[in-house]
Design an enzyme around this catalytic site. Sequence first.
Site: not given
Ligand SMILES: Cc1cc2nc3c(=O)[nH]c(=O)nc-3n(C[C@H](O)[C@H](O)[C@H](O)COP(=O)(O)OP(=O)(O)OC[C@H]3O[C@@H](n4cnc5c(N)ncnc54)[C@H](O)[C@@H]3O)c2cc1C
Length: 400
Positions: A244, A385
């Site tokens: 991906e 991210s």
């Molecule tokens: C447009 C879009 C489409 C998507 N489509 C899909 C899909 O089809 N299927 C699916 O399963 N998922 C999907 N996602 C989900 C995506 O994979 C997650 O949003 C992503 O993995 C981040 O997880 P979270 O949103 O839970 O953020 P979190 O993990 O809660 O993170 C929040 C913030 O904290 C930071 N952070 C977290 N841990 C750390 C660390 N260890 N060190 C430094 N910074 C950290 C992150 O970078 C972020 O800025 C999609 C997301 C988007 C935006």
Amino acid sequence: MDLRFTPDELAFRDEVRTFFRTALPADIRRKTELGQRLSKEDTVSWQRILNAKGWAVPHWPAEWGGTDWGPVKNYVFREEMQLAPAPDPLSFNVSMVGPVLIAFGTDAQKRHFLPRVANLDYWFCQGFSEPGAGSDLASLRTSARREGDDYVVNGQKIWTSRAHHADWMFCLVRTDPKAKPQAGITYLLIDMKTPGITVRPIPTIDGEHHFNEVFFDDARVPVANRVGEENKGWTYAKFLLGNERTGIARVGASKYRIQRAKELARTIMLGATPLAETPRFREKVADIEVQLKALEITQMRVVCNARKLPPGVQDPASSVLKLKGSELQQAATEILMEVAGPDALALQPEHLWGTATDEPIGPEWGPMIAPDYFYTRAASIYGGSNEIQRNVIAKRLLGL
Ligand SMILES: Cc1cc2nc3c(=O)[nH]c(=O)nc-3n(C[C@H](O)[C@H](O)[C@H](O)COP(=O)(O)OP(=O)(O)OC[C@H]3O[C@@H](n4cnc5c(N)ncnc54)[C@H](O)[C@@H]3O)c2cc1C
């Protein structure tokens, strides 16, 4: 290392370019040029045209409908597709579930699913993320309890893109709550028509319906739809996430946006001077173009290196592609916002969808600029991210 294309690769590029010029239906080309949204039918019909030519899944083994192009030609193909500009085939199908099935599926699963995945007879969505399990995906809680020949699935997924279009989901579920997080996860293929599945839309800032919450309430999934071994799903998920990430740089798409910004800026006058000729605009465009060139060379290096890595092993440099690629996609949409100025402000969804019967307020391309800008903000979140990519770069590339 010689990063120039060989005569054979240049001839291939011309062949691909000609195909996109002639085979892409005019209405889909128009929508993609203007940045309008495609309907499910547009995506399906274009993928079927590609599949009829044998080009929907070129990176798959020939046995399953792919080609023997190798990484460079695959790269050329993808870039030409973005420059055409033609829509990408559905990545959940061609870059995610397909390669996982090829590597880890049973023969019966391959024979049943792969032709339907390539031809988009089955539209797959990705059920990985959950509330509380995004970056830390291994903490996912959706459970699957074995009952005879079925798994009984309960829990919730979130951010499931296009689940409202999907026939199937590839899904990670917890099958062993006592094991350490990575060890108790299983990879299932779930028919979205299964009783007990509810899909609820999540509206986004661009005014659209891209993704959903998906709830499982005693949904029964046949054990035959498990990919690989029980509790080994994390291995398959890591393989999938590597694929991906590499596809997210989208150099061709950023080049296309910059080219478009330059064309449109010639039509915008600041007094007697076209915007395109002002020093500030030229400087900004040059800055992005230089960075894009550097990213393109890095991408070529990753592509060349891929030949030396064992199958399935991910080059940590793909995190650089994801990081810089998403930043440049965002920078390119920012330039387009500057070009559009107040013309980007009016919310005109029917123009975005190509269903309007009235004239747009301002130029015909105006209504597409802001939604594209807003959606592209998500590029630094999905596919892992950018903060997480920086961690990977620090540890695996810089050895910090
Ligand atoms: C447009 C879009 C489409 C998507 N489509 C899909 C899909 O089809 N299927 C699916 O399963 N998922 C999907 N996602 C989900 C995506 O994979 C997650 O949003 C992503 O993995 C981040 O997880 P979270 O949103 O839970 O953020 P979190 O993990 O809660 O993170 C929040 C913030 O904290 C930071 N952070 C977290 N841990 C750390 C660390 N260890 N060190 C430094 N910074 C950290 C992150 O970078 C972020 O800025 C999609 C997301 C988007 C935006």
